[in-house]
Design a protein around this motif. Structure first.
Motif, PDB file in Angstrom:
ATOM      1  N   LYS A 101      -0.529   1.649   6.939  1.00  0.00           N
ATOM      2  CA  LYS A 101       0.091   2.881   6.407  1.00  0.00           C
ATOM      3  C   LYS A 101      -0.076   3.333   5.049  1.00  0.00           C
ATOM      4  O   LYS A 101      -0.261   4.265   4.784  1.00  0.00           O
ATOM      5  N   LYS A 102      -0.701   2.398   4.036  1.00  0.00           N
ATOM      6  CA  LYS A 102      -1.015   2.729   2.991  1.00  0.00           C
ATOM      7  C   LYS A 102      -2.547   2.983   2.651  1.00  0.00           C
ATOM      8  O   LYS A 102      -3.122   3.226   1.372  1.00  0.00           O
ATOM      9  N   LYS A 103      -3.373   2.979   4.015  1.00  0.00           N
ATOM     10  CA  LYS A 103      -4.530   3.108   4.043  1.00  0.00           C
ATOM     11  C   LYS A 103      -5.516   2.116   3.059  1.00  0.00           C
ATOM     12  O   LYS A 103      -6.255   2.623   2.209  1.00  0.00           O
ATOM     13  N   ALA A 104      -5.235   0.880   3.145  1.00  0.00           N
ATOM     14  CA  ALA A 104      -6.015  -0.085   2.637  1.00  0.00           C
ATOM     15  C   ALA A 104      -7.310  -0.319   2.961  1.00  0.00           C
ATOM     16  O   ALA A 104      -7.780   0.076   3.909  1.00  0.00           O
ATOM     17  N   LYS A 105      -8.102  -0.824   2.063  1.00  0.00           N
ATOM     18  CA  LYS A 105      -9.341  -1.314   2.385  1.00  0.00           C
ATOM     19  C   LYS A 105      -9.438  -2.283   3.689  1.00  0.00           C
ATOM     20  O   LYS A 105      -8.495  -3.135   3.937  1.00  0.00           O
ATOM     21  N   MET A 106     -10.572  -2.005   4.305  1.00  0.00           N
ATOM     22  CA  MET A 106     -10.557  -2.997   5.505  1.00  0.00           C
ATOM     23  C   MET A 106     -10.604  -4.474   5.284  1.00  0.00           C
ATOM     24  O   MET A 106     -10.096  -5.219   6.262  1.00  0.00           O
ATOM     25  N   SER A 107     -11.091  -4.891   4.218  1.00  0.00           N
ATOM     26  CA  SER A 107     -10.934  -6.533   3.808  1.00  0.00           C
ATOM     27  C   SER A 107      -9.604  -6.928   3.529  1.00  0.00           C
ATOM     28  O   SER A 107      -9.211  -7.948   3.976  1.00  0.00           O
ATOM     29  N   GLU A 108      -8.670  -5.980   3.146  1.00  0.00           N
ATOM     30  CA  GLU A 108      -7.295  -6.250   3.086  1.00  0.00           C
ATOM     31  C   GLU A 108      -6.554  -6.492   4.574  1.00  0.00           C
ATOM     32  O   GLU A 108      -5.893  -7.364   4.621  1.00  0.00           O
ATOM     33  N   LYS A 109      -7.008  -5.596   5.297  1.00  0.00           N
ATOM     34  CA  LYS A 109      -6.396  -5.574   6.663  1.00  0.00           C
ATOM     35  C   LYS A 109      -6.907  -6.892   7.330  1.00  0.00           C
ATOM     36  O   LYS A 109      -6.093  -7.454   8.107  1.00  0.00           O
ATOM     37  N   ALA A 110      -8.100  -7.125   7.272  1.00  0.00           N
ATOM     38  CA  ALA A 110      -8.767  -8.177   7.924  1.00  0.00           C
ATOM     39  C   ALA A 110      -8.098  -9.446   7.111  1.00  0.00           C
ATOM     40  O   ALA A 110      -8.001 -10.572   7.926  1.00  0.00           O
ATOM     41  N   TYR A 111      -7.822  -9.549   5.935  1.00  0.00           N
ATOM     42  CA  TYR A 111      -7.320 -10.796   5.527  1.00  0.00           C
ATOM     43  C   TYR A 111      -6.072 -11.101   5.931  1.00  0.00           C
ATOM     44  O   TYR A 111      -5.618 -12.210   6.111  1.00  0.00           O
ATOM     45  N   VAL A 112      -5.034 -10.149   6.032  1.00  0.00           N
ATOM     46  CA  VAL A 112      -3.796 -10.181   6.613  1.00  0.00           C
ATOM     47  C   VAL A 112      -3.912 -10.714   8.066  1.00  0.00           C
ATOM     48  O   VAL A 112      -3.365 -11.792   8.152  1.00  0.00           O
ATOM     49  N   CYS A 113      -4.953 -10.135   8.703  1.00  0.00           N
ATOM     50  CA  CYS A 113      -4.933 -10.685  10.239  1.00  0.00           C
ATOM     51  C   CYS A 113      -5.452 -12.223  10.171  1.00  0.00           C
ATOM     52  O   CYS A 113      -4.878 -12.684  11.172  1.00  0.00           O
ATOM     53  N   LEU A 114      -6.453 -12.301   9.336  1.00  0.00           N
ATOM     54  CA  LEU A 114      -6.814 -13.816   9.272  1.00  0.00           C
ATOM     55  C   LEU A 114      -5.637 -14.503   9.032  1.00  0.00           C
ATOM     56  O   LEU A 114      -5.402 -16.019   9.580  1.00  0.00           O
ATOM     57  N   ALA A 141      -9.391 -10.062  12.547  1.00  0.00           N
ATOM     58  CA  ALA A 141      -9.991 -10.616  11.369  1.00  0.00           C
ATOM     59  C   ALA A 141     -11.571 -10.563  11.308  1.00  0.00           C
ATOM     60  O   ALA A 141     -12.155 -10.196  10.314  1.00  0.00           O
ATOM     61  N   TYR A 142     -12.150 -11.158  12.368  1.00  0.00           N
ATOM     62  CA  TYR A 142     -13.607 -11.288  12.367  1.00  0.00           C
ATOM     63  C   TYR A 142     -14.243  -9.890  12.474  1.00  0.00           C
ATOM     64  O   TYR A 142     -15.186  -9.834  11.450  1.00  0.00           O
ATOM     65  N   GLU A 143     -13.809  -9.084  13.075  1.00  0.00           N
ATOM     66  CA  GLU A 143     -14.474  -7.765  13.221  1.00  0.00           C
ATOM     67  C   GLU A 143     -14.259  -7.014  11.994  1.00  0.00           C
ATOM     68  O   GLU A 143     -15.196  -6.296  11.632  1.00  0.00           O
ATOM     69  N   GLY A 144     -12.950  -7.119  11.430  1.00  0.00           N
ATOM     70  CA  GLY A 144     -12.656  -6.225  10.081  1.00  0.00           C
ATOM     71  C   GLY A 144     -13.441  -6.877   8.926  1.00  0.00           C
ATOM     72  O   GLY A 144     -14.135  -6.217   8.223  1.00  0.00           O
ATOM     73  N   PHE A 145     -13.570  -8.201   8.914  1.00  0.00           N
ATOM     74  CA  PHE A 145     -14.712  -8.773   7.888  1.00  0.00           C
ATOM     75  C   PHE A 145     -16.081  -8.279   8.043  1.00  0.00           C
ATOM     76  O   PHE A 145     -16.757  -8.255   7.138  1.00  0.00           O
TER      77      PHE A 145
END
Length: 293
Positions: free
Chosen positions: A159-172, A210-214
């Motif tokens: 929702k806050k349009k964070a960087k892909m790395s942050e989204k990937a890290y939360v998934c991880l 997480a893998y695809e996001g990172f």
């Protein structure tokens, strides 16, 4: 001679000779007792404390449980650099979630939100969030409780349009929690098979995200990636590529680390070992394929 004579007026009757070393001398049987004393067994609760945090979105204080990380003994990490500690799974406590407005994030990024993203959270997340007024703060976080809050954090990062790395890290982080939970469930003979299957599916699903996001992040962002050094992320992704049998991707990441002057000698040695492992797995799969023809 009683060196402390005269202290009686203050209520202290000090009979006998003064010996300031008396308290330092072991008493009879003291050493024997120490030898037979049971060792102190530490538990998760011994490392968890109560704290209060202020939400940057609604500006209200709320209680949390936090881990005294400085007291933890670090153990060998998993193949993909998942940190492990003695007595407590610290990852369960690596989030902050406001019970008032719902804003949730990794503990390292929670307060690092700018005005524009606060507005996005207030406009696109908070109106939909339903507070849980009867939900008490648990004494210790369970895997289910933490995963639930991390999922809220993932919604917030989107929702806050964070960087892909942050989204990937939360998934991880969610995947790591589910993997640890899965290990516990597999050792429990009374575990519900449906719960085991659900946990396994969520582990695989979030791990893939997480893998695809990172992989996307290292090609589109400038390091560090959500606080992680590029070398750590590359090594982590090389191991994750191995997990998915994407040996070409794993070999490219390993080669890049070995050739980089910024890679430490210790990490280069690990990369050499990983390279040998990749080569062996590729050879084994080729041999197996040849036998099946």
């Amino acid at each position: 001679m009683n060196l402390l004579s005269g202290m009686e007026k203050f209520g202290f009757s000090m009979d006998g000779e003064l010996d300031i070393l008396a308290d330092e001398k072991p008493k009879a049987g003291e050493n024997a007792g120490a030898k037979t004393a049971a060792p102190v067994v530490k538990q998760e609760k011994d490392f968890v404390i109560d704290k209060k945090v202020r939400c940057p979105v609604c500006d209200k204080d709320f209680p949390i449980k936090a881990v005294l990380a400085t007291k933890l003994k670090r153990l060998e990490p998993d193949f993909d650099l998942r940190p492990n500690y003695e007595h407590v799974d610290k990852i369960k406590y690596d989030f902050l979630s406001c019970p008032n407005c719902g804003f949730s994030a990794l503990d390292t990024t929670f307060s690092k939100i700018d005005t524009a993203r606060v507005k996005l959270i207030r406009a696109d997340f908070c109106p939909s969030f339903k507070p849980q007024p009867n939900e008490p703060l648990p004494e210790l976080y369970s895997y289910e409780y933490s995963v639930e809050k991390f999922k809220l954090a993932l919604i917030c990062t989107m929702k806050k349009k964070a960087k892909m790395s942050e989204k990937a890290y939360v998934c991880l982080k969610i995947a790591w929690l589910r993997r640890a939970q899965l290990k516990e469930l597999e050792q429990d003979k009374d575990a519900d098979p449906k719960v085991v299957e659900m946990v396994k599916k969520e582990y695989e699903g979030f791990y893939s995200q997480a893998y695809e996001g990172f992989m996307k992040a290292i090609s589109s962002e400038t390091p560090p990636y959500c606080g992680m050094a590029s070398e750590a992320v590359d090594f982590m992704l090389a191991n994750m590529s191995m997990y998915y049998k994407k040996y070409d991707a794993a070999m490219k990441l390993v080669a890049r680390l070995i050739q980089s002057p910024s890679t430490s000698r210790k990490l280069k040695d690990k990369c050499v070992d990983l390279k040998d492992e990749i080569t062996a797995k590729v050879a084994a799969e080729k041999a197996a394929a040849a036998e099946n023809k």
